[in-house]
Design a protein around this motif. Structure first.
Motif, mmCIF file in Angstrom:
data_model
loop_
_atom_site.group_PDB
_atom_site.id
_atom_site.type_symbol
_atom_site.label_atom_id
_atom_site.label_comp_id
_atom_site.label_asym_id
_atom_site.label_seq_id
_atom_site.Cartn_x
_atom_site.Cartn_y
_atom_site.Cartn_z
ATOM 1 N N UNK A 190 0.843 -1.270 0.056
ATOM 2 C CA UNK A 190 -0.064 0.107 -0.146
ATOM 3 C C UNK A 190 0.884 1.312 0.202
ATOM 4 N N UNK A 191 1.931 1.187 0.814
ATOM 5 C CA UNK A 191 3.002 2.240 0.772
ATOM 6 C C UNK A 191 3.338 2.578 -0.731
ATOM 7 N N UNK A 192 3.950 1.675 -1.361
ATOM 8 C CA UNK A 192 4.322 1.612 -2.571
ATOM 9 C C UNK A 192 3.279 2.265 -3.695
ATOM 10 N N UNK A 193 2.271 1.943 -3.652
ATOM 11 C CA UNK A 193 1.049 2.507 -4.628
ATOM 12 C C UNK A 193 0.634 3.645 -4.026
ATOM 13 N N UNK A 194 0.475 4.189 -2.919
ATOM 14 C CA UNK A 194 0.556 5.533 -2.413
ATOM 15 C C UNK A 194 1.622 6.507 -3.170
ATOM 16 N N UNK A 195 2.970 6.053 -2.824
ATOM 17 C CA UNK A 195 4.066 6.629 -3.405
ATOM 18 C C UNK A 195 3.821 6.812 -5.034
ATOM 19 N N UNK A 196 3.527 5.917 -5.642
ATOM 20 C CA UNK A 196 3.289 6.188 -7.061
ATOM 21 C C UNK A 196 2.043 7.135 -7.330
ATOM 22 N N UNK A 197 1.146 7.183 -6.592
ATOM 23 C CA UNK A 197 0.114 8.285 -6.835
ATOM 24 C C UNK A 197 0.725 9.525 -6.489
ATOM 25 N N UNK A 198 1.366 9.831 -5.368
ATOM 26 C CA UNK A 198 1.941 11.205 -5.005
ATOM 27 C C UNK A 198 2.862 11.610 -6.065
ATOM 28 N N UNK A 199 3.737 10.548 -6.383
ATOM 29 C CA UNK A 199 4.863 10.914 -7.580
ATOM 30 C C UNK A 199 3.989 11.559 -8.808
ATOM 31 N N UNK A 200 3.245 10.680 -9.100
ATOM 32 C CA UNK A 200 2.521 11.091 -10.430
ATOM 33 C C UNK A 200 1.742 12.458 -10.099
ATOM 34 N N UNK A 201 1.117 12.836 -9.155
ATOM 35 C CA UNK A 201 0.470 13.733 -8.659
ATOM 36 C C UNK A 201 1.524 15.078 -8.736
ATOM 37 N N UNK A 202 2.745 14.904 -8.151
ATOM 38 C CA UNK A 202 3.820 16.073 -8.177
ATOM 39 C C UNK A 202 4.061 16.355 -9.505
ATOM 40 N N UNK A 203 4.371 15.467 -10.475
ATOM 41 C CA UNK A 203 4.796 15.880 -11.753
ATOM 42 C C UNK A 203 3.721 16.311 -12.550
ATOM 43 N N UNK A 204 2.513 16.079 -12.228
ATOM 44 C CA UNK A 204 1.232 16.604 -12.764
ATOM 45 C C UNK A 204 1.183 18.007 -12.580
ATOM 46 N N UNK A 205 1.337 18.395 -11.192
ATOM 47 C CA UNK A 205 1.274 19.617 -10.806
ATOM 48 C C UNK A 205 2.555 20.582 -11.517
ATOM 49 N N UNK A 206 3.588 19.968 -11.454
ATOM 50 C CA UNK A 206 4.828 20.610 -11.843
ATOM 51 C C UNK A 206 4.734 20.737 -13.479
#
Length: 325
Positions: free
Chosen positions: A114-130
């Protein structure tokens, strides 16, 4: 909360800021150190609790904004500081195992999957915002492609790109950049988490029991569902398609890592394991296509293993609340 937690947070935040600011120099070593910038915050959160992690996060963000600029600080917060602190927090979550059908007197810890999939979502969200902040799109990609072609022509004056070739390359890069950036950065974050867990365990501050990564590094079934939706939406044009591509890239990276974990698990004790490791990772370094089979292995090996420990032990740092399932 105590002075020790604040002090550790100050040290961790300063270390993260220095590792991030060093990349401005542009040397090869500074880039490698930048890849380790999440580790100090992860160690602080894992070993000294959420208060230490948040303190470090604030210190790092303020220092980067003060010694570099606000834009870089925002980027580092989204891609490094937030996921590092969140990962440490999630890894410290635990609840009585009997609440989820486990043995009495045991603690069940938040699944690594669950930590890995949440990290994946956060990482994608960060680059989307960037991407939104810098105005990512065909115009920006065209500028990048033009710069790349100019550099190639400087190195080889005979190099030429036809208008059709340039258009095709630009179309490829428009989709490849939002896919590859979160995919590669998730691997960096997962590697940082592995290193941070080892450092915290060696210090004697880690409460969470040891995860057997070859068997624990999996993604839950919900991750496969999110990936399928993201891939479907990625075929749309415009910002929504690019955002879905970023999410797909991060999750593909997560499932590929899970596939490699399965490979490590299945080859344990085999006399041919060293040769297999050299062959597999050598092939991946030569061409990323070699990683594709491992993506499919990880995609069909979904699970949510939870490590357990005696419930009478020391609580997670700073009274971390129980996890929800």
């Amino acid at each position: 909360m105590n002075v020790n937690m604040i002090g550790i947070g100050l040290i961790a935040g300063s270390a993260t800021a220095l590792l991030c600011l060093g990349v401005v120099a542009g040397s090869g070593l500074s880039v490698i150190l930048y890849f380790l910038s999440a580790v100090p915050l992860m160690v602080a959160t894992l070993g000294w609790g959420f208060v230490a992690g948040v303190t470090g996060a604030i210190v790092a963000a303020v220092a980067i904004a003060a010694f570099a600029n606000l834009q870089l600080a925002i980027y580092i917060v989204m891609t490094t500081i937030l996921p590092a602190t969140a990962a440490g927090y999630w890894m410290n979550l635990a609840r009585p195992a009997e609440e989820i059908g486990g043995p009495a007197g045991q603690l069940a810890w938040y699944p690594l999957s669950d930590v890995i999939v949440r990290l994946a979502i956060i990482t994608a969200g960060a680059f989307i915002v960037a991407g939104f902040l810098i105005g990512y799109g065909p115009a920006l990609v065209d500028e990048l492609v033009g710069e790349m072609i100019a550099r190639l022509q400087e190195a080889n004056p005979e190099f030429a790109f036809s208008p059709e070739g340039r258009e095709s390359f630009m179309g490829f890069m428009t989709g490849a950049i939002p896919f590859m950036q979160p995919a590669l950065w998730l691997m960096v974050l997962v590697g940082s988490l592995y290193l941070a867990l080892g450092i915290t365990r060696a210090s004697g501050r880690l409460t969470r029991p040891r995860d057997d990564w070859p068997t624990a590094l999996r993604l839950p079934r919900s991750g496969a569902i999110i990936l399928a939706v993201a891939i479907a939406i990625s075929f749309f044009s415009g910002p929504i398609g690019l955002a879905a591509t970023a999410i797909a890239g991060a999750l593909v990276s997560g499932f590929t890592l899970a596939g490699f974990a399965v490979f490590h698990e299945r080859t344990r004790g085999a006399p041919w394991r060293p040769l297999a490791m050299i062959t597999v990772y050598g092939a991946v370094l030569i061409t990323l296509i070699a990683a594709l089979p491992f993506f499919f292995v990880g995609l069909f090996a979904t699970s949510r293993p939870m490590p357990v420990s005696p419930g009478g032990g020391a609580p997670p740092p700073s009274g971390t609340p129980p996890a929800s399932t």
